[in-house]
Scaffold this motif. Structure first.
Motif, PDB file in Angstrom:
ATOM      1  N   LEU A 173       0.526  40.317 -68.580  1.00 12.96           N
ATOM      2  CA  LEU A 173      -0.844  39.795 -68.658  1.00 12.96           C
ATOM      3  C   LEU A 173      -1.151  39.299 -70.060  1.00 12.96           C
ATOM      4  N   GLU A 174      -0.760  40.056 -71.064  1.00  9.03           N
ATOM      5  CA  GLU A 174      -1.030  39.661 -72.452  1.00  9.03           C
ATOM      6  C   GLU A 174      -0.299  38.373 -72.806  1.00  9.03           C
ATOM      7  N   VAL A 175       0.936  38.241 -72.329  1.00 11.80           N
ATOM      8  CA  VAL A 175       1.704  37.019 -72.576  1.00 11.80           C
ATOM      9  C   VAL A 175       1.013  35.830 -71.920  1.00 11.80           C
ATOM     10  N   ALA A 176       0.603  35.988 -70.662  1.00  8.35           N
ATOM     11  CA  ALA A 176      -0.051  34.897 -69.938  1.00  8.35           C
ATOM     12  C   ALA A 176      -1.348  34.486 -70.620  1.00  8.35           C
ATOM     13  N   ALA A 177      -2.120  35.465 -71.065  1.00 15.07           N
ATOM     14  CA  ALA A 177      -3.383  35.166 -71.741  1.00 15.07           C
ATOM     15  C   ALA A 177      -3.155  34.415 -73.045  1.00 15.07           C
ATOM     16  N   ALA A 178      -2.218  34.899 -73.851  1.00 11.63           N
ATOM     17  CA  ALA A 178      -1.954  34.278 -75.148  1.00 11.63           C
ATOM     18  C   ALA A 178      -1.431  32.856 -75.004  1.00 11.63           C
ATOM     19  N   ALA A 179      -0.724  32.584 -73.899  1.00 17.40           N
ATOM     20  CA  ALA A 179      -0.152  31.256 -73.695  1.00 17.40           C
ATOM     21  C   ALA A 179      -1.128  30.284 -73.049  1.00 17.40           C
ATOM     22  N   GLY A 180      -2.321  30.764 -72.681  1.00 18.78           N
ATOM     23  CA  GLY A 180      -3.348  29.853 -72.191  1.00 18.78           C
ATOM     24  C   GLY A 180      -3.515  29.789 -70.695  1.00 18.78           C
ATOM     25  N   ALA A 181      -2.950  30.751 -69.940  1.00 19.16           N
ATOM     26  CA  ALA A 181      -3.136  30.754 -68.489  1.00 19.16           C
ATOM     27  C   ALA A 181      -4.609  30.972 -68.148  1.00 19.16           C
ATOM     28  N   ASP A 182      -4.992  30.525 -66.969  1.00 17.26           N
ATOM     29  CA  ASP A 182      -6.383  30.665 -66.534  1.00 17.26           C
ATOM     30  C   ASP A 182      -6.653  31.996 -65.856  1.00 17.26           C
ATOM     31  N   ARG A 183      -5.629  32.561 -65.228  1.00 18.31           N
ATOM     32  CA  ARG A 183      -5.782  33.865 -64.576  1.00 18.31           C
ATOM     33  C   ARG A 183      -4.391  34.398 -64.264  1.00 18.31           C
ATOM     34  N   VAL A 184      -4.348  35.661 -63.867  1.00  9.58           N
ATOM     35  CA  VAL A 184      -3.089  36.243 -63.406  1.00  9.58           C
ATOM     36  C   VAL A 184      -3.282  36.789 -62.005  1.00  9.58           C
ATOM     37  N   GLU A 185      -2.173  36.794 -61.262  1.00  4.94           N
ATOM     38  CA  GLU A 185      -2.110  37.554 -60.017  1.00  4.94           C
ATOM     39  C   GLU A 185      -1.251  38.770 -60.323  1.00  4.94           C
ATOM     40  N   LEU A 186      -1.844  39.927 -60.254  1.00  2.00           N
ATOM     41  CA  LEU A 186      -1.154  41.170 -60.581  1.00  2.00           C
ATOM     42  C   LEU A 186      -0.512  41.757 -59.334  1.00  2.00           C
ATOM     43  N   CYS A 187       0.778  42.111 -59.459  1.00  2.00           N
ATOM     44  CA  CYS A 187       1.494  42.714 -58.337  1.00  2.00           C
ATOM     45  C   CYS A 187       2.609  43.584 -58.904  1.00  2.00           C
ATOM     46  N   THR A 188       3.356  44.217 -58.024  1.00  4.06           N
ATOM     47  CA  THR A 188       4.607  44.884 -58.384  1.00  4.06           C
ATOM     48  C   THR A 188       5.695  44.333 -57.459  1.00  4.06           C
ATOM     49  N   ASP A 189       6.952  44.619 -57.802  1.00  4.88           N
ATOM     50  CA  ASP A 189       8.094  44.214 -56.976  1.00  4.88           C
ATOM     51  C   ASP A 189       8.096  42.706 -56.701  1.00  4.88           C
ATOM     52  N   LEU A 190       7.895  41.951 -57.751  1.00 13.12           N
ATOM     53  CA  LEU A 190       7.830  40.499 -57.626  1.00 13.12           C
ATOM     54  C   LEU A 190       9.137  39.906 -57.100  1.00 13.12           C
ATOM     55  N   ALA A 191      10.239  40.582 -57.372  1.00 16.52           N
ATOM     56  CA  ALA A 191      11.541  40.081 -56.924  1.00 16.52           C
ATOM     57  C   ALA A 191      11.621  39.980 -55.407  1.00 16.52           C
ATOM     58  N   ARG A 192      10.814  40.765 -54.701  1.00 16.36           N
ATOM     59  CA  ARG A 192      10.807  40.706 -53.234  1.00 16.36           C
ATOM     60  C   ARG A 192       9.517  40.071 -52.709  1.00 16.36           C
ATOM     61  N   GLY A 193       8.862  39.299 -53.543  1.00 12.88           N
ATOM     62  CA  GLY A 193       7.658  38.606 -53.103  1.00 12.88           C
ATOM     63  C   GLY A 193       6.364  39.280 -53.488  1.00 12.88           C
ATOM     64  N   GLY A 194       6.451  40.507 -54.019  1.00  9.70           N
ATOM     65  CA  GLY A 194       5.266  41.172 -54.542  1.00  9.70           C
ATOM     66  C   GLY A 194       4.648  42.180 -53.586  1.00  9.70           C
ATOM     67  N   THR A 195       4.177  43.292 -54.157  1.00 12.52           N
ATOM     68  CA  THR A 195       3.436  44.312 -53.411  1.00 12.52           C
ATOM     69  C   THR A 195       2.229  44.743 -54.234  1.00 12.52           C
ATOM     70  N   THR A 196       1.367  45.518 -53.607  1.00  8.51           N
ATOM     71  CA  THR A 196       0.126  45.950 -54.252  1.00  8.51           C
ATOM     72  C   THR A 196       0.406  46.846 -55.454  1.00  8.51           C
ATOM     73  N   PRO A 197      -0.173  46.530 -56.603  1.00  8.09           N
ATOM     74  CA  PRO A 197       0.008  47.397 -57.779  1.00  8.09           C
ATOM     75  C   PRO A 197      -0.884  48.638 -57.684  1.00  8.09           C
ATOM     76  N   PRO A 198      -0.538  49.703 -58.405  1.00 10.80           N
ATOM     77  CA  PRO A 198      -1.371  50.906 -58.385  1.00 10.80           C
ATOM     78  C   PRO A 198      -2.725  50.661 -59.054  1.00 10.80           C
ATOM     79  N   ALA A 199      -3.720  51.408 -58.603  1.00  9.82           N
ATOM     80  CA  ALA A 199      -5.081  51.233 -59.107  1.00  9.82           C
ATOM     81  C   ALA A 199      -5.158  51.446 -60.621  1.00  9.82           C
ATOM     82  N   GLU A 200      -4.366  52.384 -61.140  1.00  7.64           N
ATOM     83  CA  GLU A 200      -4.389  52.641 -62.588  1.00  7.64           C
ATOM     84  C   GLU A 200      -3.957  51.408 -63.373  1.00  7.64           C
ATOM     85  N   LEU A 201      -2.917  50.715 -62.889  1.00  4.64           N
ATOM     86  CA  LEU A 201      -2.460  49.501 -63.562  1.00  4.64           C
ATOM     87  C   LEU A 201      -3.512  48.401 -63.464  1.00  4.64           C
ATOM     88  N   ILE A 202      -4.155  48.293 -62.318  1.00  6.26           N
ATOM     89  CA  ILE A 202      -5.222  47.292 -62.164  1.00  6.26           C
ATOM     90  C   ILE A 202      -6.320  47.548 -63.183  1.00  6.26           C
TER      91      ILE A 202
END
Length: 266
Positions: A16-45
């Protein structure tokens, strides 16, 4: 300022910090992106939402930079084209998705990204309504708005007609955006389908092009399809050199910056 928005899929706070610093407009937060992504834990959100707000306040991110959260409890493979079973959910899974969506919103997510299909490859409207309503009720508790995105379940549908119909169904369900590659492995190869989806949306619902997107594709994608949003993972290639002191994340700042620069050409 470009009207084309760049969204980056990230798996961690450093991403997220990398995306923000590089000028992205938003992030989609997930886990297990290698398999298409799953819901991240509430603490990480919660941590990511708080950090995003800090970066915006410190003017180290774009003013509207925020966090959208993928709601998908399981993923077996990222190769889901033409495989609606990857997005079929039974009653227990729908209930879990509703719970996850509410938790994401309670943690401060600006949007949730979801999709459920029937075994035949149609949108599972009752399931989508259940998850949507749980998210909207949570947003209502916090007295704030919420962006609803239909994710790439659309790409597991049988063809262009099904995807364009899904855009209209999503619009009727109150969704704001549909994320799709146009049913292709790479969004650029699905440009004709994406253009048809954009036309179906008539400017009322956004279509976000995502799937195998590289910075070099951004301008061509926008011009050929009319999309106003582009989604990419910007993941560092395996074995690629890592700069000394670089953040411990797979999100590559050079790739994000290149995509943002490309969007600025429009």
């Amino acid at each position: 300022m470009s009207l084309l928005k760049i969204e980056v899929a990230v798996e961690d706070l450093a991403g997220l910090e990398v995306a923000a610093a590089a000028g992205a407009d938003r992030v989609e937060l997930c886990t297990d992106l290698a398999r298409g992504g799953t819901t991240p834990p509430a603490e990480l959100i919660d941590r990511c939402v708080r950090r995003a707000r800090e970066l915006v306040a410190a003017r180290e991110a774009k003013p509207g930079f925020d966090v959208h959260v993928l709601i998908r409890p399981r993923a077996t493979t990222c190769d889901f084209l033409g495989r609606p079973e990857e997005f079929v959910a039974d009653a227990d899974e729908v209930a879990l998705m509703a719970e996850q969506a509410a938790e994401a919103v309670d943690a401060g997510a600006a949007g949730v990204v979801l999709g459920v299909l029937t075994p035949e490859g149609d949108l599972d409207v009752p399931a989508l309504e259940t998850v949507r309503d749980a998210a909207l009720i949570a947003a209502q508790r916090s007295a704030r708005g919420l962006v609803l995105t239909l994710h790439r379940a659309a790409d597991a549908m049988p063809g262009r007609d099904a995807r364009t119909a899904a855009v209209l169904t999503a619009l009727g369900l109150g969704f704001h955006r549909v994320l799709s590659s146009g049913g292709a492995a790479r969004a650029l190869d699905g440009a004709e389908d994406l253009a048809a989806m954009v036309d179906a949306g008539e400017g009322i619902i956004d279509v976000c092009a995502g799937g195998g997107v590289r910075p070099a594709d951004v301008v061509d994608l926008a011009r050929r399809t009319g999309v106003m949003d582009v989604h990419l993972s910007a993941r560092r290639r395996p074995g690629a050199p890592v700069e000394p002191g670089a953040p411990d994340t797979l999100t590559d700042p050079a790739i994000v910056a290149a995509a943002v620069d490309a969007a600025g050409e429009l």
